[in-house]
Design an enzyme around this catalytic site. Structure first.
Site, PDB file in Angstrom:
ATOM      1  N   TRP A   1     113.771 -22.003 -79.274  1.00 32.16           N
ATOM      2  CA  TRP A   1     112.857 -21.562 -80.343  1.00 32.16           C
ATOM      3  C   TRP A   1     111.385 -21.746 -79.970  1.00 32.16           C
ATOM      4  CZ3 TRP A   1     112.702 -19.475 -85.245  1.00 32.16           C
ATOM      5  CH2 TRP A   1     111.502 -19.679 -85.957  1.00 32.16           C
TER       6      TRP A   1
ATOM      7  N   ASN B   1     107.395 -20.961 -81.931  1.00 32.73           N
ATOM      8  CA  ASN B   1     106.556 -20.301 -82.934  1.00 32.73           C
ATOM      9  C   ASN B   1     105.095 -20.304 -82.515  1.00 32.73           C
ATOM     10  OD1 ASN B   1     107.607 -22.988 -84.245  1.00 32.73           O
ATOM     11  ND2 ASN B   1     105.828 -22.630 -85.512  1.00 32.73           N
ATOM     12  N   ASP B   2     104.184 -20.814 -83.322  1.00 34.52           N
ATOM     13  CA  ASP B   2     102.740 -20.594 -83.120  1.00 34.52           C
ATOM     14  C   ASP B   2     102.209 -20.817 -81.692  1.00 34.52           C
ATOM     15  OD1 ASP B   2     103.317 -20.910 -85.793  1.00 34.52           O
ATOM     16  OD2 ASP B   2     101.924 -22.558 -86.125  1.00 34.52           O
TER      17      ASP B   2
ATOM     18  N   TRP C   1     113.967 -23.543 -85.791  1.00 35.03           N
ATOM     19  CA  TRP C   1     112.788 -24.383 -85.940  1.00 35.03           C
ATOM     20  C   TRP C   1     113.168 -25.857 -86.119  1.00 35.03           C
ATOM     21  CZ3 TRP C   1     110.868 -27.785 -89.497  1.00 35.03           C
ATOM     22  CH2 TRP C   1     109.525 -28.141 -89.357  1.00 35.03           C
TER      23      TRP C   1
ATOM     24  N   PHE D   1     102.945 -30.629 -84.526  1.00 40.13           N
ATOM     25  CA  PHE D   1     102.638 -29.362 -85.180  1.00 40.13           C
ATOM     26  C   PHE D   1     101.433 -28.705 -84.493  1.00 40.13           C
ATOM     27  CE2 PHE D   1     104.670 -29.171 -89.686  1.00 40.13           C
ATOM     28  CZ  PHE D   1     105.914 -29.417 -89.152  1.00 40.13           C
TER      29      PHE D   1
HETATM   30  C1  FRU Z   1     102.772 -22.088 -88.957  1.00 39.90           C
HETATM   31  C2  FRU Z   1     103.177 -23.550 -89.049  1.00 39.90           C
HETATM   32  C3  FRU Z   1     101.997 -24.466 -88.933  1.00 39.90           C
HETATM   33  C4  FRU Z   1     102.614 -25.735 -88.436  1.00 39.90           C
HETATM   34  C5  FRU Z   1     103.678 -25.213 -87.506  1.00 39.90           C
HETATM   35  C6  FRU Z   1     104.919 -26.046 -87.452  1.00 39.90           C
HETATM   36  O1  FRU Z   1     103.777 -21.267 -88.492  1.00 39.90           O
HETATM   37  O2  FRU Z   1     103.894 -23.781 -90.241  1.00 39.90           O
HETATM   38  O3  FRU Z   1     101.269 -24.633 -90.112  1.00 39.90           O
HETATM   39  O4  FRU Z   1     101.700 -26.553 -87.781  1.00 39.90           O
HETATM   40  O5  FRU Z   1     104.000 -23.911 -87.943  1.00 39.90           O
HETATM   41  O6  FRU Z   1     105.806 -25.541 -86.507  1.00 39.90           O
END
Ligand code: FRU
Length: 483
Positions: free
Chosen positions: A42, A44-45, A69, A107
């Protein structure tokens, strides 16, 4: 009895031979070929985007344990040209040896080179690279590297902003504010746990460690970013742009402590999957670009070993239109490094029912399409990509009467300029990014294409369409793929 035992042994050895075979990594059915995706698991950001000594660093929210996640770490990749990425080992692990799914996990946050060693953390000749991040429920924290980002140390006096149970603070982005000669941090917060107050807090610092609260602007959620951009390329006319997690933005002024809005909240992207945008820090002045990337949130990759992809890096600028200043977003020029031998058509007048598909010879699942179309008497026109033998595929359509560009169920209004509509399309194995009229409207979306369908159809209905110019380049993979 002997025979079945031999048979069983045969099956076991045949099975283990298959199991030992290397996976065709980076060449899977839905694996993006020129967008970043993690090798496995996985993502993300985008996080910690920073440039140092010829290397673009890309960190990202990463779960090393699976395809969903949780247990956030910071994955890490580097590139010398913004298109080819080399995967490096994980950069940040949860704090306090946390094994929890959330508590003290890493995060989102940002990166910055400590050019003048204001932190005092520099050890040798290499400047210190700093990563500012949220340790979930454990405060805003700092990690640093003295070896060009190859190894990371947690700052020993963390957190730099203490955890506050009532504000859900996260995602620090740190920038240098030249006019005030100090650093600014924008941080998402929900002061006093008040839903109406969800927004961006502004902090300042001289040494990147001690931060002072200055102001708060409600109306935002997660992953803020703040950049100053010239309007119409004029160095003497600059505006500040404040980004929301979903890529939407405000244009205004910023005195180093407080943002004053001069625009309504404007959409940054009108596609299905654009989120958690961030721009690179420390791009050299000689380059001068503001380069943004985002997570293609919500994309699906059935049966794939990875789960996530980034948008293609884009350059941001501001342009004046009759209804105000707007953000322009275009793919970085380095995209051309990936062009295979393309085809170009010029001044082709298309009459429905008479011409056969202009692009019928093109056969590829990854393309860069750049077209300029004079709208004559046509009602609708566009492309069907990933076209199969039965003429099914994914449609990108412009409707002249309603002035709407539609793809995968989302639409955006685009005004032709002097009767011409320009479309630039990045087609990858599981994403389509469409830049209309030189990046004034952008749609970034993920999709699941037809299998074994690599055709493309340029259609027009109702009347004539003049293809002023159309270029289609097959895109080379950015990965060393195993065939
Ligand atoms: C945005 C978010 C951020 C956080 C992160 C956690 O997608 O929710 O606010 O830091 O992803 O993975």
């Amino acid at each position: 009895m002997k025979f079945p035992i031999l048979l069983i042994l045969f099956f076991i050895s045949a099975f283990s031979a298959t199991a030992a075979k290397p996976v065709k990594i980076y060449n899977e059915l839905y694996r993006p070929q020129f967008h970043f995706s993690p090798e496995i698991n996985w993502q993300n950001d985008p996080n910690g985007l920073v440039f140092y000594k010829g290397e673009y660093h890309l960190f990202y929210q990463y779960n090393p344990f699976g395809n969903e996640w949780g247990y956030m770490h910071w994955g890490h990749a580097i590139s010398t040209d913004l298109v080819h990425w080399e995967q490096l080992p994980i950069a940040l692990f949860p704090d306090n040896d946390s094994k929890d799914k959330e508590v003290c996990t890493e995060f989102s946050g940002s990166g910055l080179v400590d050019e003048n060693n204001v932190t005092g953390l520099q050890k040798g000749d290499e400047k210190t690279i700093l990563l500012f991040y949220t340790s979930q429920k454990c405060g805003q924290r700092l990690a640093y590297s003295n070896d060009k980002g190859r190894t990371w140390t947690k700052y020993e006096k963390n957190p730099i902003i203490a955890f506050n149970e009532t504000d859900d603070a996260r995602d620090p982005k740190v920038i240098w504010h030249e006019a005030n000669k100090q650093f600014v941090m924008v941080l998402y917060r929900k002061p006093d746990n008040d839903e109406k107050q969800k927004g961006i807090s502004f902090y300042t610092s001289k040494n990147l460690i001690d931060w002072e609260y200055k102001s708060h602007l409600p109306g935002f959620f997660e992953c803020p970013d703040l950049v100053e951009l010239p309007v119409n390329r004029r160095a003497d006319d600059k505006k500040w742009v404040l980004f929301n997690g979903d890529g939407s933005y405000l244009i205004g002024t910023f005195n180093g402590e407080k943002f004053v809005t001069e625009s309504p909240k404007l959409p940054g992207d009108l596609g299905l999957n654009y989120y958690a945008t961030q721009t690179w820090s420390n791009i050299p002045e000689a380059d001068g670009r503001t380069i943004q990337i985002a997570w293609m949130k919500g994309g699906e990759y059935p049966k794939m070993p990875f789960n996530g992809q980034m948008t293609f890096p884009c350059v941001l600028s501001l342009k004046k239109f009759t209804d105000g200043i707007r953000l322009i977003r275009k793919p970085v020029k380095e995209i051309e490094l990936l062009h295979g031998k393309g085809e170009v058509w010029e001044n082709k007048n298309l009459i429905p029912g008479i011409n056969k598909n202009l692009t019928h010879k093109v056969d590829n699942d990854c393309m860069h399409i750049i077209g300029s179309f004079k709208i004559k008497t046509v009602d609708t026109f566009g492309f069907v990509v990933r076209l199969d033998k039965k003429n099914n595929g994914t449609e990108i359509m412009y409707n002249v009467k309603s002035k709407t560009l539609t793809c995968l169920g989302n639409s955006v209004i685009v005004e032709p300029i002097d009767g011409t509509l320009k479309l630039e399309i990045l087609l990858d194995r599981s994403s389509i990014e469409i830049f209309a009229n030189d990046g004034s409207a952008v749609m970034s979306s993920c999709f699941i294409p037809n299998e074994n369908a690599n055709g493309i159809y340029l259609f027009n209905t109702g009347g004539e369409l003049l293809v002023e110019k159309l270029e289609i380049y097959p895109m080379k993979s950015i990965w060393q793929i195993e065939k």
